[in-house]
Design an enzyme around this catalytic site. Structure first.
Site, mmCIF file in Angstrom:
data_model
loop_
_atom_site.group_PDB
_atom_site.id
_atom_site.type_symbol
_atom_site.label_atom_id
_atom_site.label_comp_id
_atom_site.label_asym_id
_atom_site.label_seq_id
_atom_site.Cartn_x
_atom_site.Cartn_y
_atom_site.Cartn_z
ATOM 1 N N MET A 95 -56.034 -75.398 -81.786
ATOM 2 C CA MET A 95 -54.840 -75.868 -81.085
ATOM 3 C C MET A 95 -53.830 -74.779 -80.759
ATOM 4 S SD MET A 95 -55.731 -78.837 -80.524
ATOM 5 C CE MET A 95 -54.253 -79.519 -79.784
ATOM 6 N N HIS A 114 -62.849 -78.457 -73.514
ATOM 7 C CA HIS A 114 -61.589 -79.121 -73.176
ATOM 8 C C HIS A 114 -61.891 -80.552 -72.728
ATOM 9 C CE1 HIS A 114 -57.452 -79.481 -71.896
ATOM 10 N NE2 HIS A 114 -57.906 -80.103 -70.826
ATOM 11 N N ASP A 146 -59.716 -67.280 -71.055
ATOM 12 C CA ASP A 146 -59.001 -66.099 -70.558
ATOM 13 C C ASP A 146 -57.541 -66.223 -70.985
ATOM 14 O OD1 ASP A 146 -57.834 -67.909 -68.826
ATOM 15 O OD2 ASP A 146 -58.876 -67.200 -67.033
ATOM 16 N N GLY A 148 -55.035 -67.477 -69.521
ATOM 17 C CA GLY A 148 -54.355 -68.701 -69.080
ATOM 18 C C GLY A 148 -54.633 -69.877 -70.007
ATOM 19 N N GLU A 179 -68.831 -84.692 -75.247
ATOM 20 C CA GLU A 179 -68.655 -83.325 -75.767
ATOM 21 C C GLU A 179 -69.805 -82.939 -76.699
ATOM 22 O OE1 GLU A 179 -63.789 -82.856 -75.927
ATOM 23 O OE2 GLU A 179 -64.850 -83.295 -77.777
HETATM 24 C C1 GRF Z 1 -61.982 -82.149 -78.748
HETATM 25 O O1 GRF Z 1 -61.711 -83.321 -78.029
HETATM 26 C C2 GRF Z 1 -61.870 -80.934 -77.877
HETATM 27 O O2 GRF Z 1 -62.169 -81.185 -76.535
HETATM 28 C C3 GRF Z 1 -60.422 -80.565 -78.000
HETATM 29 O O3 GRF Z 1 -60.073 -80.872 -79.335
HETATM 30 C C4 GRF Z 1 -60.935 -81.907 -79.826
HETATM 31 C C5 GRF Z 1 -61.541 -81.388 -81.107
HETATM 32 O O4 GRF Z 1 -62.253 -82.355 -81.790
HETATM 33 N N1 GRF Z 1 -60.216 -79.178 -77.639
HETATM 34 P P1 GRF Z 1 -63.136 -81.980 -83.065
HETATM 35 O O5 GRF Z 1 -62.214 -81.306 -84.062
HETATM 36 O O6 GRF Z 1 -64.239 -81.086 -82.611
HETATM 37 O O7 GRF Z 1 -63.634 -83.293 -83.566
#
Ligand code: GRF
Length: 198
Positions: A95, A114, A146, A148, A179
């Site tokens: 984060m 993301h 990068d 940004g 994901e």
């Molecule tokens: C995911 O939704 C990812 O896209 C975002 O943060 C979340 C992380 O989830 N960057 P986790 O900790 O992998 O369960």
């Protein structure tokens, strides 16, 4: 196949993406192997998971800023990753913005996942942004990091529907399913590409 590339993972949250990256690497022959986890959150689920998977993991106190690390702390992360001979890095729910020490140490070798179809909805709580914009579709994106915010080269995307009755949490849960398929696949493809070019 050459020996798998060594992957370092940075995360601040529950670590479900980290988990699928490890499971994929351990269940079939992959071009990468997770070897280290670093977190800026002392009680993050990702650190507990790393312990269960017996992958070395460290908490680094993040310092005074909310959205970034100090240069010294980032440099400490680089030192850990280099000591573990990490070849490339995956952010998995990390984060904080990544800055020069990390970008310089791993140029073109830091990936992020993301929870939107970038370039739509960069930044925080992208699933909430999707709900508020009343889009019919959103998804997730794996991209290179990068300087940004969520702007680097896109390596892969998956789409999920958004229904009118969805809450932001329902949308995020649907994105996470996507994901978990996308991230290990793209990380593996990336590792295969850089192993071949080495
Ligand atoms: C995911 O939704 C990812 O896209 C975002 O943060 C979340 C992380 O989830 N960057 P986790 O900790 O992998 O369960």
């Amino acid at each position: 196949m050459t020996s798998p590339l060594r992957l370092g993972i940075l995360g601040s949250g529950k670590g479900s993406n980290f988990q699928v990256l490890v499971e994929a690497a351990r269940s079939k022959s992959c071009y990468y192997e997770p070897v280290m986890v670093l977190s800026d959150v002392a009680d993050a689920g990702i650190l507990k998971l790393a312990e269960q998977f017996k992958i070395p993991a460290h908490f680094l106190a993040p310092g005074p800023f909310k959205t970034k690390l100090t240069e010294a702390i980032e440099q400490e992360m680089v030192t850990y990753l280099q000591a573990a001979q990490v070849d490339f890095v995956a952010l998995a729910g990390f984060m904080r913005v990544v800055k020069e020490p990390l970008l310089k140490a791993f140029p073109g070798r830091i990936l992020n996942i993301h929870p939107s179809l970038l370039p739509q909805f960069p930044g925080l709580a992208a699933w909430k942004q999707a709900c508020e914009a009343h889009v019919a579709e959103t998804g997730c994106t794996v991209h290179l990091v990068d300087e940004g915010i969520d702007t680097g080269k896109i390596l892969g995307q998956s789409r999920v529907p958004v229904f009118p009755e969805d809450t932001p949490e329902m949308v995020h849960a649907r994105i996470q399913v996507a994901e978990h398929e996308l991230y290990p696949r793209i990380v593996n493809e990336f590792a295969r590409t850089i192993s071949k070019s080495a």
